[in-house]
Write a protein that holds these residues in place. Structure first.
Motif, PDB file in Angstrom:
ATOM      1  N   ASN A  74       0.833  -1.188   0.000  1.00 49.24           N
ATOM      2  CA  ASN A  74       0.000   0.000   0.000  1.00 49.24           C
ATOM      3  C   ASN A  74       0.882   1.257   0.000  1.00 49.24           C
ATOM      4  O   ASN A  74       0.511   2.282   0.563  1.00 49.24           O
ATOM      5  N   ALA A  75       2.039   1.163  -0.632  1.00 47.36           N
ATOM      6  CA  ALA A  75       3.075   2.184  -0.510  1.00 47.36           C
ATOM      7  C   ALA A  75       2.640   3.570  -0.974  1.00 47.36           C
ATOM      8  O   ALA A  75       3.006   4.568  -0.353  1.00 47.36           O
ATOM      9  N   CYS A  76       1.859   3.661  -2.041  1.00 48.95           N
ATOM     10  CA  CYS A  76       1.488   4.987  -2.564  1.00 48.95           C
ATOM     11  C   CYS A  76       0.662   5.778  -1.567  1.00 48.95           C
ATOM     12  O   CYS A  76       0.942   6.947  -1.304  1.00 48.95           O
ATOM     13  N   ILE A  77      -0.359   5.164  -0.992  1.00 49.49           N
ATOM     14  CA  ILE A  77      -1.198   5.907  -0.054  1.00 49.49           C
ATOM     15  C   ILE A  77      -0.484   6.076   1.284  1.00 49.49           C
ATOM     16  O   ILE A  77      -0.649   7.095   1.955  1.00 49.49           O
ATOM     17  N   GLU A  78       0.354   5.114   1.661  1.00 49.61           N
ATOM     18  CA  GLU A  78       1.143   5.274   2.880  1.00 49.61           C
ATOM     19  C   GLU A  78       2.100   6.462   2.720  1.00 49.61           C
ATOM     20  O   GLU A  78       2.303   7.237   3.645  1.00 49.61           O
ATOM     21  N   SER A  79       2.671   6.612   1.533  1.00 46.08           N
ATOM     22  CA  SER A  79       3.541   7.751   1.251  1.00 46.08           C
ATOM     23  C   SER A  79       2.769   9.060   1.358  1.00 46.08           C
ATOM     24  O   SER A  79       3.253  10.047   1.922  1.00 46.08           O
ATOM     25  N   PHE A  80       1.553   9.078   0.820  1.00 42.64           N
ATOM     26  CA  PHE A  80       0.710  10.265   0.928  1.00 42.64           C
ATOM     27  C   PHE A  80       0.458  10.622   2.392  1.00 42.64           C
ATOM     28  O   PHE A  80       0.574  11.778   2.786  1.00 42.64           O
ATOM     29  N   HIS A  81       0.123   9.627   3.207  1.00 46.88           N
ATOM     30  CA  HIS A  81      -0.136   9.893   4.626  1.00 46.88           C
ATOM     31  C   HIS A  81       1.110  10.461   5.292  1.00 46.88           C
ATOM     32  O   HIS A  81       1.010  11.373   6.121  1.00 46.88           O
ATOM     33  N   SER A  82       2.266   9.956   4.929  1.00 43.98           N
ATOM     34  CA  SER A  82       3.517  10.479   5.471  1.00 43.98           C
ATOM     35  C   SER A  82       3.732  11.929   5.049  1.00 43.98           C
ATOM     36  O   SER A  82       4.144  12.772   5.854  1.00 43.98           O
ATOM     37  N   LEU A  83       3.454  12.223   3.774  1.00 50.05           N
ATOM     38  CA  LEU A  83       3.620  13.592   3.267  1.00 50.05           C
ATOM     39  C   LEU A  83       2.720  14.584   3.977  1.00 50.05           C
ATOM     40  O   LEU A  83       3.165  15.665   4.365  1.00 50.05           O
ATOM     41  N   ILE A  84       1.455  14.257   4.115  1.00 49.38           N
ATOM     42  CA  ILE A  84       0.530  15.204   4.739  1.00 49.38           C
ATOM     43  C   ILE A  84       0.937  15.479   6.187  1.00 49.38           C
ATOM     44  O   ILE A  84       0.858  16.610   6.656  1.00 49.38           O
ATOM     45  N   LYS A  85       1.427  14.459   6.853  1.00 53.20           N
ATOM     46  CA  LYS A  85       1.881  14.661   8.235  1.00 53.20           C
ATOM     47  C   LYS A  85       3.139  15.527   8.264  1.00 53.20           C
ATOM     48  O   LYS A  85       3.244  16.464   9.051  1.00 53.20           O
ATOM     49  N   ARG A  86       4.102  15.198   7.409  1.00 50.90           N
ATOM     50  CA  ARG A  86       5.394  15.881   7.406  1.00 50.90           C
ATOM     51  C   ARG A  86       5.299  17.292   6.837  1.00 50.90           C
ATOM     52  O   ARG A  86       5.871  18.233   7.376  1.00 50.90           O
ATOM     53  N   GLU A  87       4.564  17.469   5.740  1.00 50.12           N
ATOM     54  CA  GLU A  87       4.535  18.762   5.057  1.00 50.12           C
ATOM     55  C   GLU A  87       3.471  19.721   5.590  1.00 50.12           C
ATOM     56  O   GLU A  87       3.601  20.919   5.397  1.00 50.12           O
ATOM     57  N   TRP A  88       2.438  19.218   6.221  1.00 50.14           N
ATOM     58  CA  TRP A  88       1.312  20.094   6.536  1.00 50.14           C
ATOM     59  C   TRP A  88       0.910  20.095   8.007  1.00 50.14           C
ATOM     60  O   TRP A  88       0.599  21.135   8.563  1.00 50.14           O
ATOM     61  N   LEU A  89       0.902  18.938   8.612  1.00 44.25           N
ATOM     62  CA  LEU A  89       0.339  18.839   9.955  1.00 44.25           C
ATOM     63  C   LEU A  89       1.376  18.853  11.070  1.00 44.25           C
ATOM     64  O   LEU A  89       1.028  19.088  12.224  1.00 44.25           O
ATOM     65  N   LYS A  90       2.631  18.646  10.737  1.00 42.13           N
ATOM     66  CA  LYS A  90       3.696  18.480  11.728  1.00 42.13           C
ATOM     67  C   LYS A  90       3.748  19.606  12.759  1.00 42.13           C
ATOM     68  O   LYS A  90       3.839  19.366  13.945  1.00 42.13           O
ATOM     69  N   GLU A  91       3.704  20.823  12.317  1.00 38.79           N
ATOM     70  CA  GLU A  91       3.855  21.976  13.210  1.00 38.79           C
ATOM     71  C   GLU A  91       2.529  22.507  13.758  1.00 38.79           C
ATOM     72  O   GLU A  91       2.516  23.467  14.504  1.00 38.79           O
ATOM     73  N   LYS A  92       1.429  21.890  13.374  1.00 36.30           N
ATOM     74  CA  LYS A  92       0.107  22.391  13.765  1.00 36.30           C
ATOM     75  C   LYS A  92      -0.356  21.755  15.071  1.00 36.30           C
ATOM     76  O   LYS A  92      -0.098  20.595  15.323  1.00 36.30           O
ATOM     77  N   ARG A  93      -1.055  22.538  15.857  1.00 37.57           N
ATOM     78  CA  ARG A  93      -1.716  22.017  17.055  1.00 37.57           C
ATOM     79  C   ARG A  93      -3.196  21.936  16.717  1.00 37.57           C
ATOM     80  O   ARG A  93      -3.902  22.946  16.753  1.00 37.57           O
ATOM     81  N   ILE A  94      -3.639  20.753  16.365  1.00 41.81           N
ATOM     82  CA  ILE A  94      -5.020  20.568  15.946  1.00 41.81           C
ATOM     83  C   ILE A  94      -5.902  20.552  17.187  1.00 41.81           C
ATOM     84  O   ILE A  94      -5.747  19.699  18.061  1.00 41.81           O
ATOM     85  N   LYS A  95      -6.825  21.505  17.235  1.00 45.72           N
ATOM     86  CA  LYS A  95      -7.637  21.701  18.430  1.00 45.72           C
ATOM     87  C   LYS A  95      -8.960  20.953  18.412  1.00 45.72           C
ATOM     88  O   LYS A  95      -9.505  20.633  19.456  1.00 45.72           O
ATOM     89  N   ASN A  96      -9.482  20.691  17.201  1.00 47.90           N
ATOM     90  CA  ASN A  96     -10.779  20.024  17.121  1.00 47.90           C
ATOM     91  C   ASN A  96     -10.972  19.428  15.722  1.00 47.90           C
ATOM     92  O   ASN A  96     -10.142  19.622  14.834  1.00 47.90           O
ATOM     93  N   TYR A  97     -12.060  18.737  15.563  1.00 45.14           N
ATOM     94  CA  TYR A  97     -12.383  18.075  14.300  1.00 45.14           C
ATOM     95  C   TYR A  97     -12.459  19.078  13.148  1.00 45.14           C
ATOM     96  O   TYR A  97     -11.934  18.814  12.059  1.00 45.14           O
ATOM     97  N   GLU A  98     -13.101  20.204  13.370  1.00 48.13           N
ATOM     98  CA  GLU A  98     -13.269  21.197  12.309  1.00 48.13           C
ATOM     99  C   GLU A  98     -11.919  21.718  11.818  1.00 48.13           C
ATOM    100  O   GLU A  98     -11.715  21.898  10.624  1.00 48.13           O
TER     101      GLU A  98
END
Length: 140
Positions: A74-98
């Motif tokens: 499942n490497a392609c989608i696993e890679s995508f999940h890694s990218l979104i975490k590393r490139e977008w969500l890493k520095e964010k403090r997600i406070k809620n679902y919205e």
């Protein structure tokens, strides 16, 4: 994810892992791509993907599962999940679902599919890669 262009065709973020959500997402993806034929679904072995209901509702489709303990299937989608975490969500403090939903929407719809360059796509975005294919196809 369309493996040809690596474009995220349809996605959902939900608070639960109900099988109906997965299937609704799949049907919307088929509509978006104007596909009425059967598709091949590749998934991991999450509870929603191995449930009796999932198997019943996808009986007309070809299913491919990752082997137990083998993320390379499942490497392609696993890679995508890694990218979104590393490139977008890493520095964010997600406070809620919205907030989580907004961040994921922004990444996929305004960056990943439209701007982010992919080596698989000859260093074009998935949208550009697909447009190039459509242009070539129309010339043939």
């Amino acid at each position: 994810m369309d493996l040809y262009s690596r474009k995220i065709i349809r996605w959902k973020l939900r608070k639960t892992m109900e099988v109906e959500e997965v299937l609704e997402c799949l049907e919307k993806a088929k509509q978006r791509r104007r596909i009425d034929k059967s598709v091949v679904i590749h998934s991991d072995r999450g509870v929603q993907f191995v449930s009796k209901k999932y198997k019943e509702l996808t009986a007309q489709m070809s299913s491919s599962y990752s082997r137990k303990g083998n993320p390379w299937d499942n490497a392609c989608i696993e890679s995508f999940h890694s990218l979104i975490k590393r490139e977008w969500l890493k520095e964010k403090r997600i406070k809620n679902y919205e907030m989580a939903y907004t961040l994921i929407f922004e990444y996929i719809e305004t960056f990943y599919n439209t701007v982010r360059l992919h080596s698989h796509c000859k260093f074009q975005s998935p949208d550009e890669y697909e447009q190039q294919f459509k242009l070539i196809e129309s010339l043939n």
